[in-house]
Design a protein around this motif. Structure first.
Motif, mmCIF file in Angstrom:
data_model
loop_
_atom_site.group_PDB
_atom_site.id
_atom_site.type_symbol
_atom_site.label_atom_id
_atom_site.label_comp_id
_atom_site.label_asym_id
_atom_site.label_seq_id
_atom_site.Cartn_x
_atom_site.Cartn_y
_atom_site.Cartn_z
ATOM 1 N N LEU A 120 0.834 -1.205 0.000
ATOM 2 C CA LEU A 120 0.000 0.000 0.000
ATOM 3 C C LEU A 120 0.870 1.256 0.000
ATOM 4 O O LEU A 120 0.585 2.215 -0.733
ATOM 5 C CB LEU A 120 -0.917 -0.016 1.220
ATOM 6 N N TYR A 121 1.927 1.239 0.799
ATOM 7 C CA TYR A 121 2.837 2.379 0.843
ATOM 8 C C TYR A 121 3.506 2.581 -0.519
ATOM 9 O O TYR A 121 3.621 3.711 -1.014
ATOM 10 C CB TYR A 121 3.901 2.157 1.919
ATOM 11 N N TRP A 122 3.940 1.489 -1.149
ATOM 12 C CA TRP A 122 4.602 1.600 -2.449
ATOM 13 C C TRP A 122 3.643 2.145 -3.501
ATOM 14 O O TRP A 122 4.054 2.904 -4.378
ATOM 15 C CB TRP A 122 5.139 0.231 -2.857
ATOM 16 N N GLY A 164 4.382 5.696 -5.157
ATOM 17 C CA GLY A 164 4.553 5.580 -6.602
ATOM 18 C C GLY A 164 3.618 6.496 -7.362
ATOM 19 O O GLY A 164 3.974 7.007 -8.436
ATOM 20 N N SER A 165 2.416 6.720 -6.794
ATOM 21 C CA SER A 165 1.467 7.613 -7.463
ATOM 22 C C SER A 165 1.919 9.072 -7.412
ATOM 23 O O SER A 165 1.387 9.904 -8.140
ATOM 24 C CB SER A 165 0.089 7.480 -6.812
ATOM 25 N N LEU A 166 2.885 9.390 -6.543
ATOM 26 C CA LEU A 166 3.372 10.760 -6.406
ATOM 27 C C LEU A 166 4.715 10.982 -7.101
ATOM 28 O O LEU A 166 5.248 12.091 -7.061
ATOM 29 C CB LEU A 166 3.515 11.108 -4.915
ATOM 30 N N LYS A 167 5.248 9.940 -7.732
ATOM 31 C CA LYS A 167 6.533 10.072 -8.402
ATOM 32 C C LYS A 167 6.372 10.566 -9.830
ATOM 33 O O LYS A 167 5.289 10.516 -10.401
ATOM 34 C CB LYS A 167 7.257 8.722 -8.422
ATOM 35 N N PRO A 225 15.808 1.560 -6.646
ATOM 36 C CA PRO A 225 14.557 2.335 -6.560
ATOM 37 C C PRO A 225 14.528 3.210 -5.305
ATOM 38 O O PRO A 225 15.146 2.892 -4.282
ATOM 39 C CB PRO A 225 13.478 1.247 -6.490
ATOM 40 N N THR A 226 13.839 4.307 -5.407
ATOM 41 C CA THR A 226 13.721 5.235 -4.280
ATOM 42 C C THR A 226 12.466 4.909 -3.477
ATOM 43 O O THR A 226 11.443 4.497 -4.037
ATOM 44 C CB THR A 226 13.636 6.678 -4.776
ATOM 45 N N TRP A 227 12.553 5.110 -2.159
ATOM 46 C CA TRP A 227 11.440 4.792 -1.267
ATOM 47 C C TRP A 227 10.542 5.989 -1.006
ATOM 48 O O TRP A 227 9.605 5.900 -0.224
ATOM 49 C CB TRP A 227 11.964 4.245 0.055
ATOM 50 N N TYR A 228 10.833 7.103 -1.640
ATOM 51 C CA TYR A 228 9.994 8.290 -1.493
ATOM 52 C C TYR A 228 10.206 9.165 -2.725
ATOM 53 O O TYR A 228 11.273 9.131 -3.340
ATOM 54 C CB TYR A 228 10.349 9.073 -0.225
ATOM 55 N N PRO A 229 9.204 9.921 -3.122
ATOM 56 C CA PRO A 229 9.364 10.784 -4.309
ATOM 57 C C PRO A 229 10.236 11.985 -3.979
ATOM 58 O O PRO A 229 10.093 12.604 -2.924
ATOM 59 C CB PRO A 229 7.919 11.205 -4.635
ATOM 60 N N HIS A 230 11.146 12.306 -4.889
ATOM 61 C CA HIS A 230 12.004 13.472 -4.681
ATOM 62 C C HIS A 230 11.182 14.761 -4.716
ATOM 63 O O HIS A 230 11.443 15.684 -3.947
ATOM 64 C CB HIS A 230 13.103 13.522 -5.747
ATOM 65 N N ARG A 231 10.216 14.806 -5.587
ATOM 66 C CA ARG A 231 9.313 15.970 -5.650
ATOM 67 C C ARG A 231 7.897 15.447 -5.863
ATOM 68 O O ARG A 231 7.533 15.050 -6.971
ATOM 69 C CB ARG A 231 9.695 16.914 -6.796
#
Length: 294
Positions: free
Chosen positions: A45-47, A51-54, A64-70
């Motif tokens: 769910l977190y991914w 992912g929807s914000l990347k 792979p990154t665990w959080y969107p940079h922006r």
């Protein structure tokens, strides 16, 4: 105390320390297992959400990154504007709510007849109903389709909603177990006051089995909301698609833009989470009472 006595006490102290350590490990083991199970459910769910914000290019980065940079919240607006999202949402709500209401109505009425009314062949009929639980959907799929095609209801939501009004074996069993916990004296008192059998069912039984009805409603709503095979079989007009089928088509069309696909999937999942958060008390209460009593 002599040195020999001190040496003799050391193995005993070590044994007590090992016992204490073992007790701590055993007490912590259930929490560790619960943490691992929680992580197994939360991480996908977190991914999906992050992912929807990347941006699209971030999905091709290694590692792979665990959080969107922006964070790009515009992904949600882009996703729901590329398809007639509100039309698909309306179709899903019609299907889910309509079939959930049908399941509550049919299962409650049939379960009351099996639980509180005495009639010849009741136990045999109940056994036959329970045996239908062993029939996979694939066995009845073609005959049911032929019936609805002959009735001229194909390419609409009716073939998906109407079957719920004819009962579901599991929901009937669940409601029957709950209704059996109601005291017969309460129903007899209502009959002595002049209530008809339908009045007893409507005025006495229904208010008391509300937690079980919420369980039935929630389960059927979730099943209908995420149903893919049913709409795929009966609906060909894309304007009548529910979200479950529309998202699959959106995924095929936007295969390279994973962030938009995950944004749609997140929007699709939010109603399920909200419904569960507001109804989990009834869900747990209904399952507990129907499972432990009767």
């Amino acid at each position: 105390m002599s040195a020999a006595e001190n040496t003799a006490d050391l193995p005993l102290a070590d044994e007590e320390a090992r016992l204490r350590m073992g007790k701590r490990v055993r007490s912590a083991l259930p929490f560790l297992v619960a943490l691992l199970v929680t992580a197994a459910f939360v991480l996908p769910l977190y991914w999906m959400v992050i992912g929807s914000l990347k941006e699209s290019v971030e999905f091709f980065q290694r590692p792979p990154t665990w959080y969107p940079h922006r964070p790009r919240f515009e992904n949600y607006l882009d996703a729901i504007t590329r398809i007639p999202f509100m039309s698909y949402l309306k179709n899903s709500l019609y299907y889910a709510v309509g079939s959930a209401l049908g399941a509550c109505l049919s299962s409650a009425i049939v379960a009351y007849g099996f639980a509180k009314l005495k009639w010849k062949g009741r136990d045999v009929a109940f056994s036959v109903v329970m045996l239908t639980m062993f029939l996979p959907y694939q066995v009845t799929m073609i005959p049911t389709f032929l019936v609805f095609r002959a009735a001229g209801l194909v390419d609409s939501l009716w073939p998906l909603i109407l079957p719920a009004f004819f009962g579901n074996a599991f929901f009937i069993f669940l409601m029957r177990q709950f209704i059996r916990t109601l005291p017969d004296e309460l129903l007899d008192a209502a009959r002595m006051d002049g209530c008809s059998e339908f009045g007893v069912f409507l005025r006495v039984v229904i208010p008391l089995v509300r937690p079980a009805l919420v369980v039935v409603f929630l389960n059927q709503f979730l099943n209908a909301w995420k149903d893919f095979l049913g709409p795929l079989i009966y609906i060909t007009d894309d304007s009548k698609w529910p979200l479950s089928l529309a998202l699959q088509q959106f995924q095929s069309a936007q295969d390279s833009e994973v962030n938009l696909i995950l944004a749609c999937a997140t929007v699709f999942t939010i109603p399920l989470l909200v419904i569960f958060l507001f109804t989990q008390r009834y869900f747990i209460e209904g399952v507990t009472f129907s499972g432990l009593k009767g």
